[in-house]
Design a protein around this motif. Structure first.
Motif, PDB file in Angstrom:
ATOM      1  N   ALA A   1       0.824  -1.208   0.000  1.00  0.00           N
ATOM      2  CA  ALA A   1       0.000   0.000   0.000  1.00  0.00           C
ATOM      3  C   ALA A   1       0.860   1.261   0.000  1.00  0.00           C
ATOM      4  O   ALA A   1       0.556   2.235  -0.692  1.00  0.00           O
ATOM      5  CB  ALA A   1      -0.927  -0.010   1.215  1.00  0.00           C
ATOM      6  N   SER A   2       1.945   1.252   0.765  1.00  0.00           N
ATOM      7  CA  SER A   2       2.820   2.423   0.781  1.00  0.00           C
ATOM      8  C   SER A   2       3.476   2.628  -0.585  1.00  0.00           C
ATOM      9  O   SER A   2       3.668   3.767  -1.038  1.00  0.00           O
ATOM     10  CB  SER A   2       3.890   2.272   1.860  1.00  0.00           C
ATOM     11  OG  SER A   2       4.688   1.115   1.635  1.00  0.00           O
ATOM     12  N   GLY A   3       3.809   1.518  -1.264  1.00  0.00           N
ATOM     13  CA  GLY A   3       4.360   1.625  -2.612  1.00  0.00           C
ATOM     14  C   GLY A   3       3.372   2.233  -3.578  1.00  0.00           C
ATOM     15  O   GLY A   3       3.740   3.045  -4.445  1.00  0.00           O
ATOM     16  N   TYR A   4       2.090   1.863  -3.438  1.00  0.00           N
ATOM     17  CA  TYR A   4       1.047   2.466  -4.273  1.00  0.00           C
ATOM     18  C   TYR A   4       1.073   3.994  -4.146  1.00  0.00           C
ATOM     19  O   TYR A   4       0.962   4.715  -5.138  1.00  0.00           O
ATOM     20  CB  TYR A   4      -0.333   1.952  -3.827  1.00  0.00           C
ATOM     21  CG  TYR A   4      -0.775   0.653  -4.443  1.00  0.00           C
ATOM     22  CD1 TYR A   4       0.118  -0.395  -4.630  1.00  0.00           C
ATOM     23  CD2 TYR A   4      -2.084   0.471  -4.828  1.00  0.00           C
ATOM     24  CE1 TYR A   4      -0.300  -1.594  -5.186  1.00  0.00           C
ATOM     25  CE2 TYR A   4      -2.522  -0.720  -5.390  1.00  0.00           C
ATOM     26  CZ  TYR A   4      -1.616  -1.756  -5.565  1.00  0.00           C
ATOM     27  OH  TYR A   4      -2.037  -2.934  -6.120  1.00  0.00           O
ATOM     28  N   ILE A   5       1.192   4.465  -2.913  1.00  0.00           N
ATOM     29  CA  ILE A   5       1.108   5.904  -2.682  1.00  0.00           C
ATOM     30  C   ILE A   5       2.276   6.633  -3.329  1.00  0.00           C
ATOM     31  O   ILE A   5       2.098   7.633  -4.037  1.00  0.00           O
ATOM     32  CB  ILE A   5       1.045   6.202  -1.168  1.00  0.00           C
ATOM     33  CG1 ILE A   5      -0.228   5.579  -0.560  1.00  0.00           C
ATOM     34  CG2 ILE A   5       1.066   7.705  -0.916  1.00  0.00           C
ATOM     35  CD1 ILE A   5      -0.285   5.645   0.943  1.00  0.00           C
ATOM     36  N   TRP A   6       3.492   6.138  -3.096  1.00  0.00           N
ATOM     37  CA  TRP A   6       4.664   6.799  -3.680  1.00  0.00           C
ATOM     38  C   TRP A   6       4.620   6.777  -5.201  1.00  0.00           C
ATOM     39  O   TRP A   6       4.920   7.791  -5.862  1.00  0.00           O
ATOM     40  CB  TRP A   6       5.945   6.120  -3.185  1.00  0.00           C
ATOM     41  CG  TRP A   6       6.314   6.470  -1.780  1.00  0.00           C
ATOM     42  CD1 TRP A   6       6.238   5.647  -0.687  1.00  0.00           C
ATOM     43  CD2 TRP A   6       6.810   7.718  -1.299  1.00  0.00           C
ATOM     44  NE1 TRP A   6       6.645   6.307   0.433  1.00  0.00           N
ATOM     45  CE2 TRP A   6       7.012   7.581   0.100  1.00  0.00           C
ATOM     46  CE3 TRP A   6       7.087   8.938  -1.904  1.00  0.00           C
ATOM     47  CZ2 TRP A   6       7.492   8.617   0.886  1.00  0.00           C
ATOM     48  CZ3 TRP A   6       7.566   9.980  -1.123  1.00  0.00           C
ATOM     49  CH2 TRP A   6       7.766   9.818   0.247  1.00  0.00           C
ATOM     50  N   VAL A   7       4.267   5.642  -5.774  1.00  0.00           N
ATOM     51  CA  VAL A   7       4.212   5.526  -7.229  1.00  0.00           C
ATOM     52  C   VAL A   7       3.113   6.430  -7.798  1.00  0.00           C
ATOM     53  O   VAL A   7       3.299   7.072  -8.839  1.00  0.00           O
ATOM     54  CB  VAL A   7       3.985   4.053  -7.630  1.00  0.00           C
ATOM     55  CG1 VAL A   7       3.655   3.933  -9.115  1.00  0.00           C
ATOM     56  CG2 VAL A   7       5.214   3.230  -7.302  1.00  0.00           C
ATOM     57  N   ALA A   8       1.968   6.490  -7.123  1.00  0.00           N
ATOM     58  CA  ALA A   8       0.871   7.335  -7.598  1.00  0.00           C
ATOM     59  C   ALA A   8       1.263   8.811  -7.578  1.00  0.00           C
ATOM     60  O   ALA A   8       0.948   9.563  -8.511  1.00  0.00           O
ATOM     61  CB  ALA A   8      -0.375   7.112  -6.745  1.00  0.00           C
ATOM     62  N   ILE A   9       1.942   9.241  -6.526  1.00  0.00           N
ATOM     63  CA  ILE A   9       2.374  10.632  -6.453  1.00  0.00           C
ATOM     64  C   ILE A   9       3.369  10.946  -7.567  1.00  0.00           C
ATOM     65  O   ILE A   9       3.299  12.010  -8.214  1.00  0.00           O
ATOM     66  CB  ILE A   9       2.976  10.935  -5.070  1.00  0.00           C
ATOM     67  CG1 ILE A   9       1.884  10.890  -3.989  1.00  0.00           C
ATOM     68  CG2 ILE A   9       3.680  12.287  -5.063  1.00  0.00           C
ATOM     69  CD1 ILE A   9       2.406  10.996  -2.578  1.00  0.00           C
ATOM     70  N   LEU A  10       4.279  10.013  -7.823  1.00  0.00           N
ATOM     71  CA  LEU A  10       5.233  10.206  -8.921  1.00  0.00           C
ATOM     72  C   LEU A  10       4.509  10.318 -10.262  1.00  0.00           C
ATOM     73  O   LEU A  10       4.789  11.215 -11.068  1.00  0.00           O
ATOM     74  CB  LEU A  10       6.229   9.043  -8.947  1.00  0.00           C
ATOM     75  CG  LEU A  10       7.247   9.054 -10.102  1.00  0.00           C
ATOM     76  CD1 LEU A  10       8.133  10.291 -10.012  1.00  0.00           C
ATOM     77  CD2 LEU A  10       8.085   7.777 -10.076  1.00  0.00           C
ATOM     78  N   GLY A  11       3.571   9.410 -10.507  1.00  0.00           N
ATOM     79  CA  GLY A  11       2.820   9.450 -11.760  1.00  0.00           C
ATOM     80  C   GLY A  11       1.994  10.708 -11.900  1.00  0.00           C
ATOM     81  O   GLY A  11       1.914  11.299 -12.986  1.00  0.00           O
ATOM     82  N   ALA A  12       1.354  11.142 -10.798  1.00  0.00           N
ATOM     83  CA  ALA A  12       0.565  12.375 -10.841  1.00  0.00           C
ATOM     84  C   ALA A  12       1.453  13.578 -11.147  1.00  0.00           C
ATOM     85  O   ALA A  12       1.075  14.468 -11.927  1.00  0.00           O
ATOM     86  CB  ALA A  12      -0.155  12.570  -9.507  1.00  0.00           C
ATOM     87  N   GLY A  13       2.640  13.617 -10.542  1.00  0.00           N
ATOM     88  CA  GLY A  13       3.549  14.735 -10.784  1.00  0.00           C
ATOM     89  C   GLY A  13       4.033  14.781 -12.218  1.00  0.00           C
ATOM     90  O   GLY A  13       4.097  15.859 -12.835  1.00  0.00           O
ATOM     91  N   ILE A  14       4.375  13.624 -12.787  1.00  0.00           N
ATOM     92  CA  ILE A  14       4.833  13.584 -14.173  1.00  0.00           C
ATOM     93  C   ILE A  14       3.717  14.025 -15.115  1.00  0.00           C
ATOM     94  O   ILE A  14       3.943  14.800 -16.066  1.00  0.00           O
ATOM     95  CB  ILE A  14       5.323  12.169 -14.528  1.00  0.00           C
ATOM     96  CG1 ILE A  14       6.599  11.847 -13.745  1.00  0.00           C
ATOM     97  CG2 ILE A  14       5.582  12.045 -16.031  1.00  0.00           C
ATOM     98  CD1 ILE A  14       7.065  10.411 -13.909  1.00  0.00           C
ATOM     99  N   ALA A  15       2.501  13.546 -14.864  1.00  0.00           N
ATOM    100  CA  ALA A  15       1.374  13.932 -15.722  1.00  0.00           C
ATOM    101  C   ALA A  15       1.111  15.430 -15.641  1.00  0.00           C
ATOM    102  O   ALA A  15       0.871  16.087 -16.667  1.00  0.00           O
ATOM    103  CB  ALA A  15       0.121  13.156 -15.319  1.00  0.00           C
ATOM    104  N   ALA A  16       1.157  15.990 -14.432  1.00  0.00           N
ATOM    105  CA  ALA A  16       0.917  17.428 -14.278  1.00  0.00           C
ATOM    106  C   ALA A  16       1.981  18.246 -15.006  1.00  0.00           C
ATOM    107  O   ALA A  16       1.675  19.226 -15.692  1.00  0.00           O
ATOM    108  CB  ALA A  16       0.885  17.793 -12.790  1.00  0.00           C
TER     109      ALA A  16
END
Length: 346
Positions: free
Chosen positions: A128-143
């Motif tokens: 679950a913690s990996g999900y959060i870090w990866v999601a934040i990275l993906g959101a930042g790249i998309a933005a």
């Protein structure tokens, strides 16, 4: 109350006294508390009040009390996710000066989703913690990608170009996500269910994992409120008033990315909350982000909790996920905003 005209808009906005804003905020908090009570009491089975009280005291002796024990962390997660998406939407609308901006329309939700799906399919992502870090990275790249594309050409990153770049990017990311998980029968069902967006199955450990990320995101976003007010005057005037425009945008966007990425990781890409909530709150409190962002947090929490309750009630004993309910509400709202023809900037 004095009408004021925000930069770039064609609509006068009423500046409301602080006492009126405070009264609306108290009323909104009261509504949210009432929805939380409903969320704990109502579902596939309705729980009597004495059983709710017993369950709140720690009892788990029958099905009613066990149901309450499951609904409390679910309600807490709905509150957190709704508040995060509401604030993220308000910040993104302020950063882009575009009332059509929200994490879904600008592709940030799907950027987080694509990153998680890639992690699951190709790298064995499971924690679950990996999900959060990866999601934040993906959101930042998309933005960052959407802002870079929207900045191309004459005039730089205009609100209209950002909205178009975000819509195109979001559509492309949806296609990439589908192409990755459809051939993978071992993960397809779980990924498809997660992509709908919902708060079912929440537990206290999962809620506690996401809280630190959301707290940092809320803090950064709220501290950016004054800068967002200055940016609303236009880049040239904001720079003339001493605001470092690029830094202010980057910091505010960081807060929104943290909120959006963490919320998407734990609940899936829930759409339209970040679009609908800031619009409704702007009608109540005006365009001052120092008030708009806290209102968006409370209203977003109320909307997601209400959507979760409705989803549990309308199809008993089955459930409809929150993402479907918010899409049914937000879709017509989005069309209505576009048809007004006054949405190029705030």
């Amino acid at each position: 109350m004095t009408p004021v005209l925000p930069a770039g808009s064609g609509v006068a906005v009423v500046r409301r006294p602080n006492r009126v804003r405070a009264a609306w905020l108290i009323a909104l908090v009261a509504v949210t508390v009432g929805l939380c009570v409903l969320s704990v009491a109502v579902g596939s089975r309705t729980v009597p009040w004495d059983e709710i009280v017993a369950a709140l005291g720690g009892a788990q002796e029958n099905l009613d009390q066990a149901a309450v024990g499951q609904r409390i962390p679910r309600t807490a997660l709905a509150l957190l996710v709704g508040a995060a998406l509401g604030v993220a939407g308000g910040v993104m609308q302020g950063v882009t000066r575009n009332p059509l901006a929200d994490p879904g329309i600008l592709g940030v939700n799907m950027g987080a989703s694509l990153a998680i799906v890639i992690g699951i399919a190709w790298f064995g992502l499971a924690s679950a913690s990996g999900y959060i870090w990866v999601a934040i990275l993906g959101a930042g790249i998309a933005a960052a990608f959407v802002y870079a594309v929207g900045s191309l050409g004459r005039g730089g990153a205009t609100p209209l170009k950002l909205a178009l770049a975000g819509a195109a990017t979001s559509a492309a990311l949806v296609s990439f996500v589908t192409a990755i998980y459809l051939p993978r029968g071992d993960i397809a069902d779980n990924v498809r269910s997660w992509l709908i967006g919902g708060v079912g199955g929440a537990t206290w450990p999962s809620v506690s994992l996401v809280v630190p990320f959301l707290l940092v995101g809320f803090a950064v976003s709220l501290l950016s409120a004054r800068s967002l007010n200055t940016l609303a005057l236009g880049d040239d005037l904001a720079a003339g008033l001493g605001e470092r425009v690029a830094v202010a945008r980057a910091v505010a966007a960081l807060g929104a990315v943290l909120l959006c990425g963490a919320a998407t990781a734990i609940a899936g890409p829930i759409a339209f909350v970040g679009l609908l909530v800031p619009h409704a709150c702007r009608l109540l409190v005006g365009v001052d982000h120092r008030w708009l962002l806290p209102f968006s947090a409370v209203a977003g929490a109320a909307l997601v909790v209400a959507s979760d309750v409705v989803g549990r009630v309308v199809a008993r004993p089955a459930e409809i996920d929150v993402g479907i309910i918010t899409a049914l509400v937000g879709g017509p709202f989005f069309v209505a905003i576009v048809r007004r023809q006054k949405v190029k900037s705030l």
